[in-house]
Design a protein around this motif. Structure first.
Motif, PDB file in Angstrom:
ATOM      1  N   LEU A 474       0.843  -1.205   0.000  1.00 15.61           N
ATOM      2  CA  LEU A 474       0.000   0.000   0.000  1.00 15.61           C
ATOM      3  C   LEU A 474       0.870   1.245   0.000  1.00 15.61           C
ATOM      4  N   GLU A 475       1.907   1.199   0.832  1.00 13.32           N
ATOM      5  CA  GLU A 475       2.835   2.330   0.919  1.00 13.32           C
ATOM      6  C   GLU A 475       3.463   2.629  -0.450  1.00 13.32           C
ATOM      7  N   ARG A 476       3.801   1.561  -1.180  1.00 13.33           N
ATOM      8  CA  ARG A 476       4.440   1.724  -2.498  1.00 13.33           C
ATOM      9  C   ARG A 476       3.428   1.924  -3.621  1.00 13.33           C
ATOM     10  N   LYS A 477       2.137   1.931  -3.286  1.00 14.83           N
ATOM     11  CA  LYS A 477       1.072   1.986  -4.297  1.00 14.83           C
ATOM     12  C   LYS A 477       1.256   0.884  -5.342  1.00 14.83           C
ATOM     13  N   ALA A 478       1.561  -0.297  -4.869  1.00 17.32           N
ATOM     14  CA  ALA A 478       1.822  -1.439  -5.755  1.00 17.32           C
ATOM     15  C   ALA A 478       0.557  -2.259  -6.018  1.00 17.32           C
ATOM     16  N   VAL A 479      -0.537  -1.955  -5.322  1.00 16.99           N
ATOM     17  CA  VAL A 479      -1.789  -2.698  -5.543  1.00 16.99           C
ATOM     18  C   VAL A 479      -2.960  -1.740  -5.685  1.00 16.99           C
TER      19      VAL A 479
END
Ligand code: ZN
Length: 563
Positions: A474-479
């Motif tokens: 979530l932090e990396r906006k990976a999903v």
């Protein structure tokens, strides 16, 4: 083609035949394609394993395994082949495997670095860290170049009698050399230990160890905290500069359904997790908890401890390794990632309670004697070569012998290999069964009159991990969030609600803690569940389909027919 054995190191041709043979025997479960080419142009095989009858691979949560990025760690490929075999032969008889292939998918690259392995298995052998590409200097620098000088297919150790040597023979076992004591001054029977090899540009006096001409380390070439050669040896000119690493990164990024990642290496008998450079408080709390729970399960199944590199596996206490694949997978993609270091002769010899790396700097001499005893009794002496004389073309009379590191330390000996790798296939299945999984709990229609219907869809995550897998993701906006999309046939129309609705992330069973507590986090409510509603205008007998998808938690569909 299901009678494979897992007791040896597979040359490339045999490995290629083995996986294609398995694919031919199990076409409904296993597909093998080339993911890319190595530096020397060999195909890097990618195996996709799932039950195709229950849906395509890219609509299911996946676990990714890469093996043998390091040239001599060939047991890792045997383990990867074991996993593929375990999955295709266990389907239909092993409940966990069947469930895993019905609901999920595995991607396995059984050998990322085929060129390096071919050099290690050649006659004479050449042992590299990783890629066969010459780097960073084109020329061979002066010094001792490790090689098989007597043509016996092994690269061992040379001991040279030298009054100023730093090693001496142990009184209890003449094969064992131990460091000279600090107050053992003056001449005596001492030895110098050198790698078996010849000296490039020998001046008759000095024997430096020549830097390896092919000194890339593909597992330092990944984007996460990549550093140039001066700071991180072997890292290559830029992140993913090497074709093997580029292939791997592109393969993983193109498969956003990957929820877990295991890199197969040797040796140490341990399962490592990030970070190398940060202590555990660097993690989001939820991720550390998940890592610890997954690691505990890994230990139960495999007997290997699961440890943080920073806390328990540093080669040098003051520096940390950067640019490794597992750190990239976790830190950039938010996928739970591990590096399995298969096999430990130290453990096999019955030595317990040792520090993985520190042991090589300092350990009781009893450990060495114990290892030699283990070699004699369990390996029938095959792991340690007693010193024999050899007339070296440059150094004169020397002796060659010592541990056959490649066959006994870097790799599991043949008689012990299958038992060593087998539990890890079970662990991969268990890890996979912990991944998130979308399911439709209900899809219903309530009549509102005049041909109007209220449709209600209830979805849930039936897996252990949340749909986002990690807080880091979530932090990396990976999903992206769970999406529900309605499809109406001709003649039906949407009156209320967006055809495609975002339903957020859904928690998994990992939300449950050891005991229901009264303080924060004790109750779990229905964070695993979400609903979507639409009002449609449609005639009786109309069939309506919804598709629910999440890049990591899979794709599922539900259909209803209006009464
Ligand atoms: Zn390795």
């Amino acid at each position: 083609m299901t009678d494979l054995t897992f007791d040896h190191l597979y040359p490339y041709a045999e490995l290629t035949d083995a996986i294609h043979g398995l694919a031919a025997a199990h076409p409904d479960l296993l597909e093998v394609v080339t993911a890319g080419q190595s530096h020397e142009g060999r195909d890097i095989w990618l195996a996709t394993i799932t039950n195709r009858a229950t849906g395509p691979h890219d609509e299911k949560p996946a676990l990714f395994v890469e093996a043998n990025i390091h040239a001599t760690e060939i047991t890792a490929s045997t383990a990867a082949l074991h996993l593929i075999h375990h999955l295709v032969t266990g389907f239909g008889t092993d409940d966990a495997v069947t469930r895993a292939l019905d609901t999920r998918c595995f991607y396995v690259i059984p050998r990322l670095n085929p060129d390096g392995v071919e050099m290690a298995l050649a006659d004479p052998p050449k042992f590299l860290r990783s890629s066969t590409r010459i780097y960073p200097r084109p020329d061979q620098q002066p010094g001792l170049v490790e090689q098989d000088i007597d043509g016996d297919g092994r690269v061992l150790t040379m001991r040279v009698a030298d009054a100023n040597g730093a090693w001496k023979i142990h009184p209890d076992d003449a094969r064992l050399l131990v460091p000279r004591a600090l107050d053992e001054d003056g001449p005596g029977e001492y030895y110098r230990l050198l790698p078996e090899g010849t000296i490039h540009e020998y001046d008759g006096v000095l024997v430096p160890i020549a830097p390896e001409q092919r000194s890339l380390d593909l597992n330092r070439n990944f984007p996460q905290e990549w550093l140039p050669e001066g700071s991180q040896q072997g890292a290559g000119p830029f992140p993913t500069s090497e074709p093997e690493v580029r292939t791997l990164v592109e393969t993983v990024v193109a498969r956003p359904n990957i929820c877990a990642y295991i890199a197969y290496h040797t040796f140490s008998g341990v399962i490592l997790r990030p970070y190398g450079g940060y202590p555990d408080d660097h993690y989001p709390t939820a991720d550390l908890r998940s890592y610890q729970a997954l690691g505990k399960r890994a230990t139960e199944i495999t007997g290997y401890q699961a440890v943080s590199v920073f806390h328990d596996f540093k080669y040098d206490p003051k520096t940390s390794i950067t640019g490794a694949s597992d750190e990239w997978a976790y830190d950039h993609l938010g996928i739970f990632s591990w590096t399995t270091e298969f096999w430990s002769p130290i453990t096999a010899a019955g030595i317990t309670d040792f520090k993985y790396i520190d042991w090589f700097d300092e350990h009781p001499v009893e450990d060495d004697l114990r290892l030699l005893r283990w070699n004699d009794e369990t390996l029938d002496g095959a792991g340690f070569v007693d010193w024999y004389p050899f007339d070296h073309p440059q150094l004169g009379r020397v002796e060659i012998g010592g541990w056959d590191f490649f066959r006994t330390w870097t790799n599991a000996p043949p008689s012990l290999m299958a038992a060593e790798v087998a539990p890890h296939s079970e662990w991969a299945v268990a890890h996979q069964l912990a991944s998130p999984l979308l399911a439709v709990r209900a899809f219903t229609a309530d009549p509102l009159g005049n041909g109007l219907w209220r449709l209600r869809l209830v979805v849930e995550n039936t897996g252990w991990l949340p749909t986002n897998v990690s807080a880091k993701a979530l932090e990396r906006k990976a999903v992206r969030p769970v999406e529900a999309e309605i499809e109406l046939p001709d003649g039906a129309s949407l009156v209320l609600g967006d055809p495609r609705q975002e339903l957020g992330q859904l928690a998994g069973h990992a939300r449950a803690r050891q005991m229901l507590a009264m303080f924060d986090g004790g109750f779990d409510s229905t964070e695993d569940r979400a609903k979507a509603e639409w009002v449609v205008h449609a005639a009786a007998g109309t069939t309506i389909t919804v598709t629910v998808r999440h890049s990591r938690a899979g794709t599922t569909r539900a259909t209803l027919t209006l009464p």
